[in-house]
Scaffold this motif. Structure first.
Motif, PDB file in Angstrom:
ATOM      1  N   PHE A  82       0.867  -1.186   0.000  1.00 48.95           N
ATOM      2  CA  PHE A  82       0.000   0.000   0.000  1.00 48.95           C
ATOM      3  C   PHE A  82       0.901   1.233   0.000  1.00 48.95           C
ATOM      4  CE2 PHE A  82      -2.339   3.283   2.503  1.00 48.95           C
ATOM      5  CZ  PHE A  82      -3.413   3.445   1.641  1.00 48.95           C
ATOM      6  N   ASP A  83       0.543   2.241  -0.780  1.00 44.48           N
ATOM      7  CA  ASP A  83       1.329   3.473  -0.779  1.00 44.48           C
ATOM      8  C   ASP A  83       0.431   4.675  -1.064  1.00 44.48           C
ATOM      9  OD1 ASP A  83       3.811   4.820  -0.475  1.00 44.48           O
ATOM     10  OD2 ASP A  83       3.985   5.041  -2.634  1.00 44.48           O
ATOM     11  N   VAL A  84       0.862   5.801  -0.562  1.00 44.31           N
ATOM     12  CA  VAL A  84       0.146   7.070  -0.759  1.00 44.31           C
ATOM     13  C   VAL A  84       1.166   8.166  -1.041  1.00 44.31           C
ATOM     14  CG1 VAL A  84      -1.209   8.879   0.399  1.00 44.31           C
ATOM     15  CG2 VAL A  84      -1.711   6.483   0.871  1.00 44.31           C
ATOM     16  N   HIS A  85       0.857   9.038  -1.984  1.00 41.28           N
ATOM     17  CA  HIS A  85       1.613  10.293  -2.104  1.00 41.28           C
ATOM     18  C   HIS A  85       0.634  11.452  -2.241  1.00 41.28           C
ATOM     19  CE1 HIS A  85       5.735   8.924  -2.014  1.00 41.28           C
ATOM     20  NE2 HIS A  85       5.355   7.874  -2.716  1.00 41.28           N
ATOM     21  N   LYS A  86       1.131  12.598  -1.779  1.00 46.54           N
ATOM     22  CA  LYS A  86       0.320  13.803  -1.681  1.00 46.54           C
ATOM     23  C   LYS A  86       0.503  14.658  -2.940  1.00 46.54           C
ATOM     24  CE  LYS A  86       0.428  17.615   1.682  1.00 46.54           C
ATOM     25  NZ  LYS A  86       1.183  18.064   2.883  1.00 46.54           N
TER      26      LYS A  86
ATOM     27  N   LEU B 128       4.022   1.723  -8.505  1.00 50.71           N
ATOM     28  CA  LEU B 128       5.245   0.904  -8.470  1.00 50.71           C
ATOM     29  C   LEU B 128       5.726   0.708  -7.033  1.00 50.71           C
ATOM     30  CD1 LEU B 128       7.311   1.990 -11.621  1.00 50.71           C
ATOM     31  CD2 LEU B 128       5.455   0.332 -11.407  1.00 50.71           C
ATOM     32  N   HIS B 129       5.510   1.689  -6.176  1.00 43.93           N
ATOM     33  CA  HIS B 129       5.916   1.543  -4.773  1.00 43.93           C
ATOM     34  C   HIS B 129       5.077   0.471  -4.076  1.00 43.93           C
ATOM     35  CE1 HIS B 129       7.703   5.890  -4.699  1.00 43.93           C
ATOM     36  NE2 HIS B 129       8.291   5.090  -5.557  1.00 43.93           N
ATOM     37  N   ALA B 130       3.785   0.455  -4.351  1.00 36.24           N
ATOM     38  CA  ALA B 130       2.916  -0.576  -3.753  1.00 36.24           C
ATOM     39  C   ALA B 130       3.324  -1.965  -4.259  1.00 36.24           C
ATOM     40  CB  ALA B 130       1.451  -0.289  -4.087  1.00 36.24           C
TER      41      ALA B 130
HETATM   42 ZN   LIG Z   1       5.836   5.893  -2.398  1.00 42.34          ZN
END
Ligand SMILES: [Zn+2]
Length: 163
Positions: free
Chosen positions: A7-11, A41-43
């Motif tokens: 799981f990933d989040v960016h603002k 890609l981070h997730a």
């Molecule tokens: Zn990330």
């Protein structure tokens, strides 16, 4: 077999485009991050690292490390994928969900699928990209950022080669 989830989040912040699954997508805002901010890609990296029991992306590529400033996340994923292969596994399937109010994902879905398949050197049929909004609710609904989830199944290299 091994299963992993990420799981990933960016603002949102600054100017678009946004990088999603290795594809630049037009958007009126960019994503703030130490790297290129590719939440998809981070997730995927985290799902793969989870499946092989090797920590998470923050351990592998610390955001305090100048080497990863503005990093191309495709290169980070390629490095993680190498570790998966070294551990003796290959892809069963990979299922991704992108959660955002903007930009629209559907027109880019096949390009994203092709790009991820290309980075991993696998068939596109092993990869699925889904998108959802949160009906205006929460931080993604307010267009404050983009979130992504990934679920992966890895199979031992020998088993699928014999099929
Ligand atoms: Zn990330």
């Amino acid at each position: 077999m091994r299963i992993g989830q990420g799981f990933d989040v960016h603002k949102f912040g600054g100017e678009g485009p946004v990088m999603l699954a290795g594809v630049p997508v037009d958007c009126d805002q960019g994503l703030l991050a130490h790297s290129d901010g590719d939440v998809v890609l981070h997730a995927i990296c985290d799902a793969l690292l989870g499946a092989i029991g090797q920590g998470d992306i923050g351990v592998w590529f610390p955001d305090t490390d100048a080497e990863f400033a503005g990093a191309d996340s495709a290169k980070l994923l390629a490095k993680v994928w190498q570790a998966v292969k070294s551990a003796g596994y290959q892809l069963g399937n990979l299922d991704i969900t992108i959660i955002c109010q903007k930009p629209k994902i559907n027109p880019h879905r096949e390009a994203m699928r092709a790009r991820v398949a290309d980075i991993l050197g696998v068939q596109q049929t092993s990869i699925n990209i889904k998108a959802t909004t949160t009906e205006g609710l929460g931080f993604t609904g307010r267009s404050e950022g983009i979130a992504s989830m990934a679920a992966v199944l890895l199979v031992p290299i020998n088993e699928t080669n014999t099929k």
